[in-house]
Each structure stands twice: as C-alpha cells, then as structure tokens.
Design an enzyme around this catalytic site. Structure first.
Site, short mmCIF file in Angstrom:
data_model
loop_
_atom_site.label_atom_id
_atom_site.label_comp_id
_atom_site.label_asym_id
_atom_site.label_seq_id
_atom_site.Cartn_x
_atom_site.Cartn_y
_atom_site.Cartn_z
N ASP A 53 -19.94 33.73 10.80
CA ASP A 53 -18.84 34.56 11.31
C ASP A 53 -17.50 33.82 11.23
O ASP A 53 -16.49 34.37 10.79
CB ASP A 53 -19.13 34.98 12.76
CG ASP A 53 -20.50 35.63 12.90
OD1 ASP A 53 -21.07 36.06 11.88
OD2 ASP A 53 -21.01 35.69 14.04
N SER A 97 -15.83 39.75 16.99
CA SER A 97 -14.53 39.62 17.65
C SER A 97 -14.38 38.20 18.21
O SER A 97 -13.28 37.66 18.24
CB SER A 97 -14.39 40.65 18.76
OG SER A 97 -15.47 40.54 19.65
N ASP A 145 -28.17 32.13 8.06
CA ASP A 145 -27.18 31.03 8.13
C ASP A 145 -27.73 29.82 8.89
O ASP A 145 -27.56 28.68 8.46
CB ASP A 145 -25.81 31.48 8.67
CG ASP A 145 -25.81 32.07 10.06
OD1 ASP A 145 -26.90 32.27 10.64
OD2 ASP A 145 -24.70 32.33 10.60
N TYR A 159 -32.21 36.11 20.10
CA TYR A 159 -31.61 35.34 19.00
C TYR A 159 -32.12 33.91 19.04
O TYR A 159 -32.60 33.37 18.04
CB TYR A 159 -30.09 35.38 19.13
CG TYR A 159 -29.33 34.76 17.98
CD1 TYR A 159 -28.93 35.52 16.88
CD2 TYR A 159 -28.99 33.41 17.99
CE1 TYR A 159 -28.22 34.95 15.83
CE2 TYR A 159 -28.28 32.83 16.94
CZ TYR A 159 -27.90 33.60 15.87
OH TYR A 159 -27.20 33.03 14.83
C1 GLA Z 1 -24.71 36.50 14.59
C2 GLA Z 1 -24.41 35.01 14.48
C3 GLA Z 1 -24.38 34.58 13.01
C4 GLA Z 1 -25.63 35.03 12.26
C5 GLA Z 1 -25.92 36.51 12.53
C6 GLA Z 1 -27.23 36.97 11.95
O1 GLA Z 1 -23.65 37.23 14.06
O2 GLA Z 1 -23.18 34.72 15.09
O3 GLA Z 1 -24.21 33.18 12.93
O4 GLA Z 1 -26.74 34.24 12.60
O5 GLA Z 1 -25.92 36.81 13.92
O6 GLA Z 1 -27.19 36.93 10.57
#
Ligand code: GLA
Length: 377
Positions: A174, A129, A39, A223
């Site tokens: 999300d 969540s 994303d 991340y």
């Molecule tokens: C988390 C982030 C999303 C996405 C996923 C990995 O959930 O909130 O935006 O990057 O990791 O796909």
C-alpha cells in the site's frame, strides 16, 4: 484537486490564524489489480493508485510541537516530537506520529509543524487511506525538514510506522504504490527485491471499484493468522529445502512435491500464495500483450483462490463478483485488499461503465439488501 488545495488552505487559516508558509502535500489511495496476500510472502503485487487522495496542509514551527486538525472528523490533536505516545482517542493521529517516530529513529532530525488533514479516500474500505495519510505526512516532514528520502525508503518508513507503532502487520504494497505509483498505470512490485516497473493500463477499459459498504470484521486478527499460517508452511518446507526463505521461493510443482507434509489448512494457504504469485506474472504478460480477456480470467481465478483457499472473501464480496459473470463487457472482477469486506475491482469496457454501475448496484441490493458505492480509479 485545486479546489481541495484552496479549501484546505482556508481551513488552515481558520484553525491556526495564519496562512504564510503553508504548503499542501498529497498521496493517493490504491486498488490492487492482482497479487493479494503475496506482499508479506516476499512475492509480487500489481496495484494502481486511485484518483482519491489524502491531503495535508503544513507549515513549519520553530519548536518540536506538532499540532494537527483532522478536518473530516473536526478533531484536534497535539504531540511533541520528543514524547510520542500511541493515541487511543484519535486513531488517525497515530499514522502521523508513527511516521515521525520512525523518521527520527532512522536518524532524521525533525522540527514541529502545524497540519490540517483532509481526504476523499473512503475510510475502512480497503483502499489504503492509512497508507495515503502516512505518505502525505511523510512528504510534509520530508519537505519542511529538507530531508532527502528515496521513494522506496519512504514506503518502508510508512510500513514500519504501521507495523511497529500502529500495530498492524501489513506488507509494503500500500505504501509502495502510494509513494511510487502513477495514475493510469499499474505498478509491478517485487516485494523481496523492491524492483518495480510501471505498466500502462489498457485505455479501452476502466478500473471500477465497488464498495460492499460492509464493516470489516475481525480483519486484523484474521490477517495476522494468515501471516502466521504462511510462516508455518515455510518452517515445514525448510525441513527439506533449507534455502527457502518465503513462499515466494516455491513453484506449484515444488509445492506439490511436499504436499503431504503440510497440514490441511496450511496446504490451501500455501497454494493460494504460490499460484497467486504466478498469476501476477502471467497478468503482466497479458497487460503487455493487450490480452485483457485473459487478464480478466486471472482476476476471477484469483478471487476463487482467495475465496476457497485463503478464505478471506465474504458473502458480500462474492455476490459482487458473481454478479459480473454474465456481463460480457466486464473482463474480470475480484475482491481487492485484505478482504472480509471492503471492495471489488472490476475491469469494465469504457463505454459500458454507466450500464455497469446501474446493473451492479441493482444486483447487489437484490442479493444483500445493502447499497454499494462505486468509484473510478
Ligand atoms: C492489506 C495490507 C497489504 C496487503 C493486502 C493484501 O492491504 O496492508 O500489505 O497484505 O492487505 O494483499
């Protein structure tokens, strides 16, 4: 859902001493079927909402105070709309505060409200969540202030709240699926153009989520590091292809043409993103053609790519995915969400779900000495 509605309204009355004017809003958590870490590379994702929600009971106030009670933690917090500050003690409060702040920054005027929050989306399990809380709170602000906000814009307000106020550099997946998803359907999202399309899931299969129950470690820093590595790949590739804006713009062939120019780790990160985008598009074709076997293969490929190229899996997730390889009633399995713990998503033949649950729990316990939890999407 109805008993939660009544329950939360009763709690509201106990906490605030009145019940008139209370409305209950909700938004679901999500599980991503395929398209991980794409994303924020302007790519494609294919999540579906789960049958677990965050609920917010809310009533308007005349002043600009927001009083909140988180029923699951039995914690109170109060803030005023003209003095929003990050709260280190009650971290859950920041999702509501962040949404309020961004709404006002976008020019909406808000009045205060009294809130009770509860939910059954497992916390810290990678099932979003926090996005569900953002979208439920946004629905409350929107309705009580009579704001007209398009659901795609709502998702981006949640994302901004998380990026700019909570301090997590997530993409939009999300919040998008929590805002626009429909139960029993996957949603294909193009995270560059925001084009999106609902696709029916095959009713012969059940989406089963297995929670490693492993506390996610170093998730935020890893991340952000992955995001930075993707940006590094783009910067290098732009030397040759100035028109490239994100890894989304590359096909596997194009990436191979410039392969030698990328540092070792960056090569693998870029390969994951580029191949994963293609897998999402292929998976959509499989869903539409009813080819769940091939869809499942793509899920396994995605997991391998996340495990070896993107390096965001962990032993607990691998044990769960590997355990399904001999189960002929499982079409596919993979880690879902950011990784480093959290959950796997499994496509299981409907009439074998009970068998799956008992087998996967047993194998997981034998492999890790931990007890997994299982949820149906
Ligand atoms: C988390 C982030 C999303 C996405 C996923 C990995 O959930 O909130 O935006 O990057 O990791 O796909």
């Amino acid at each position: 859902m109805n008993h939660v509605k009544t329950g939360i309204q009763e709690v509201f009355k106990e906490v605030y001493g009145y019940e008139s004017g209370v409305t209950v809003y909700s938004a679901p958590g999500r599980v991503n079927l395929i398209g991980e870490h794409t994303d924020y590379n302007d790519g494609y994702v294919l999540p579906t909402p789960i049958d677990r929600y965050i609920w917010v009971a809310a009533a308007p106030r005349k002043d600009c105070s927001v009083r909140m009670y988180a029923a699951d933690f039995q914690e109170n917090m109060k803030f005023t709309l003209d003095a929003i500050k990050y709260n280190t003690k009650h971290r859950w409060a920041n999702y509501v505060q962040g949404v309020a702040k961004i709404l006002m920054e976008e020019g909406h005027s808000l009045r205060g409200m009294d809130l009770v929050i509860t939910g059954d989306v497992p916390l810290g399990a990678g099932l979003s969540s926090s996005a569900a809380l953002e979208m439920a709170a946004l629905r409350a602000f929107q309705d009580l202030n009579k704001l007209s906000i398009d659901p795609v814009d709502a998702a981006y307000i949640g994302k901004r709240a998380e990026n700019e106020f909570v301090g997590v550099q997530c993409g939009v997946m999300d919040q998008f699926v929590s805002s626009l998803g429909e139960h029993g359907k996957a949603i294909l999202i193009d995270c560059r153009t925001n084009d999106n399309r609902l696709i029916e899931l095959d009713p012969a299969y059940c989406v089963v989520i297995v929670n490693t129950m492993k506390v996610r470690e170093l998730e935020d820093s890893a991340y952000n590091e992955r995001r930075a590595q993707c940006e590094e790949a783009v910067t290098i590739l732009q030397n040759h292809c100035p028109e490239v804006k994100a890894l989304r713009d590359f096909s596997t062939e194009q990436l191979l043409n410039h392969w030698e120019e990328l540092p070792e780790v960056i090569k693998r990160r870029a390969r994951h993103v580029v191949t994963e985008n293609q897998r999402v598009l292929d998976a959509v074709k499989c869903l539409e053609a009813g080819d769940m076997e091939m869809f499942g293969e793509l899920m396994y490929d995605s997991h391998e790519s996340l495990r070896h190229d993107y390096e965001v899996s962990c032993r607990h997730l691998d044990v769960l995915v590997d355990a399904t390889l001999g189960m002929d009633y499982v079409a596919g399995a993979r880690m879902t969400g950011a990784g480093f713990g959290g959950c796997t998503v499994n496509l299981v033949e409907n009439d074998k779900v009970e068998k799956f649950i008992s087998e996967i729990k047993e194998r997981y316990f034998n492999g890790t000495a931990k007890r997994a939890e299982v949820y149906l999407a």
